[in-house]
Write a protein that holds these residues in place. Sequence first.
Motif, PDB file in Angstrom:
ATOM      1  N   GLY A 138       0.822  -1.211   0.000  1.00  0.00           N
ATOM      2  CA  GLY A 138       0.000   0.000   0.000  1.00  0.00           C
ATOM      3  C   GLY A 138       0.848   1.250   0.000  1.00  0.00           C
ATOM      4  O   GLY A 138       0.540   2.225  -0.700  1.00  0.00           O
ATOM      5  N   SER A 143      -8.506   9.643   3.121  1.00  0.00           N
ATOM      6  CA  SER A 143      -9.148   8.353   2.868  1.00  0.00           C
ATOM      7  C   SER A 143      -8.138   7.311   2.402  1.00  0.00           C
ATOM      8  O   SER A 143      -8.370   6.117   2.572  1.00  0.00           O
ATOM      9  CB  SER A 143     -10.252   8.522   1.838  1.00  0.00           C
ATOM     10  N   GLY A 144      -7.002   7.752   1.815  1.00  0.00           N
ATOM     11  CA  GLY A 144      -5.994   6.785   1.394  1.00  0.00           C
ATOM     12  C   GLY A 144      -5.427   6.026   2.582  1.00  0.00           C
ATOM     13  O   GLY A 144      -5.240   4.814   2.539  1.00  0.00           O
ATOM     14  N   ARG A 163      -6.933   5.481   5.322  1.00  0.00           N
ATOM     15  CA  ARG A 163      -7.985   4.594   5.824  1.00  0.00           C
ATOM     16  C   ARG A 163      -7.994   3.284   5.037  1.00  0.00           C
ATOM     17  O   ARG A 163      -8.051   2.201   5.613  1.00  0.00           O
ATOM     18  CB  ARG A 163      -9.342   5.288   5.691  1.00  0.00           C
ATOM     19  N   VAL A 164      -7.891   3.418   3.689  1.00  0.00           N
ATOM     20  CA  VAL A 164      -7.865   2.213   2.856  1.00  0.00           C
ATOM     21  C   VAL A 164      -6.658   1.361   3.219  1.00  0.00           C
ATOM     22  O   VAL A 164      -6.763   0.137   3.377  1.00  0.00           O
ATOM     23  CB  VAL A 164      -7.832   2.604   1.366  1.00  0.00           C
ATOM     24  N   LEU A 165      -5.505   2.012   3.395  1.00  0.00           N
ATOM     25  CA  LEU A 165      -4.277   1.278   3.732  1.00  0.00           C
ATOM     26  C   LEU A 165      -4.444   0.507   5.027  1.00  0.00           C
ATOM     27  O   LEU A 165      -4.150  -0.690   5.112  1.00  0.00           O
ATOM     28  CB  LEU A 165      -3.118   2.273   3.838  1.00  0.00           C
TER      29      LEU A 165
END
Lengths: 246, 203
Positions: free
Chosen positions: B114, B167-168, B170-172
């Motif tokens: 990620g 949000s990146g 959060r995705v990670l």
Amino acid sequence: MPAWRWLRFVQGPSLRRITPWLLVLLALVAVRLSKGALIADLYAVVSRPFWPGTAQAEWLRSARRVEDGARLAQLEQDNQRLRTLLELQKQNPNRVTAPVISRDASGWWRQLLLGQGALSGLRAGQAVLGPGGLVGLVGSVTPSTASVTLLTDPRSRVGVWVGRTQHHGLLTGIGTGRPVLRFLEKDPQARPGDVVVTSPASTLVPPNLPVGVIQTMDANADPAPEAVVQLIAPVSALDWVQVQVR
Amino acid sequence: MDLLTRQPLLAATALLVPLLVLVSPGWLSLDGVGPCWAVLWLLPWALSDGPFSGACAGLALGLLLDALHPGGVTQVPALLLLGWWWGRMGRRAPPIQRSFSLGLLALLGTALLGLTLMLQWGLLDWMGTREAIQLAGPQVGRRLADQGVNPALLALPGWRWDDLAGSGLRVLLTQTLITALLAPMLCSLQLLLWRQVGSGWRR
């Protein structure tokens, strides 16, 4: 004692005879003064069985629906005619219905995979419509599949405007479920609840497709105001979409 | 290397990874984010088959996955590195079978994957902004900015810096977590399978 004579006349058995009529008179005066409160209520109670039922409301509603549908079709036809007059749209739009065979609506990439591809006439850049409006644009195609970049993907940028105020903006995905509308004007006069549609000035997407509803406004954002837009189409539950093939 | 040289067809199980990425079962996800299937397949393969085989598998997986995802970023370097690293670890260290360490390795691997993606998008964002301003010239760029248009917005290939940080991240974190949770279950089974297949030949 002449002054007491009539009083004495009323007294006794004759008073008992008059009293009911006096009460009726009082009641009538009360009804008159209250603008027919008792009568109307009594009528309402008595006539309750004969009121227009749900069936009648349904007829009216369906008539309204038919009227709306007819007006919509008429307006769309008219719009189409005017647009062809203006030569904005060379050919009639043609739509291909495609099933969604893979859905990745959150994560690093936000995309759908459709079960129709180049063999059905799909090309990169075409608009994809779900129930409720624009969903995204076709990113790439293979002979039998097409991958769709959703409006929520950070790579997605679509020109839109707020129909009410007619102010343009750029709808940008930010990697969450709701894209952000970045206005081009300093004072877009938009407010939460305004409907966002695709811009008639855009060459990427067909004009005036509904996209979403403004949820919150940030008027103090730098360098231009921003709004968070809730998409109308439920992206996480899509199973069939339509691709606008030119 | 036994698995890859003696029975290369076994490596075809790697084809399950892009298929699983496409299926992305909704019930196996955390906040909508699915696990990193590439790490879940590569970890046991590399641990049981050595650094060279692991790196080859990582390269193949990276190419397959890049084909599925549009944009200029690639997962090849991270998967290559992970395959090689895990392969070396399997050969030198005592046999790793305990679930905890499998989970930890999957966690580290997903986080690394990620992070490389985020780094690439960040670079593209930075270069795209610079290029857009250069292309537009300083005056036009400033005029656009005065009018309230971020010139970079019109030329961006992917995630922007502030989205990555929001949000990146959060995705990670979600992907790292769900992969680390699944790894002990899925990876130990695969490790067992590969070891059994391998030991069959050695006897």
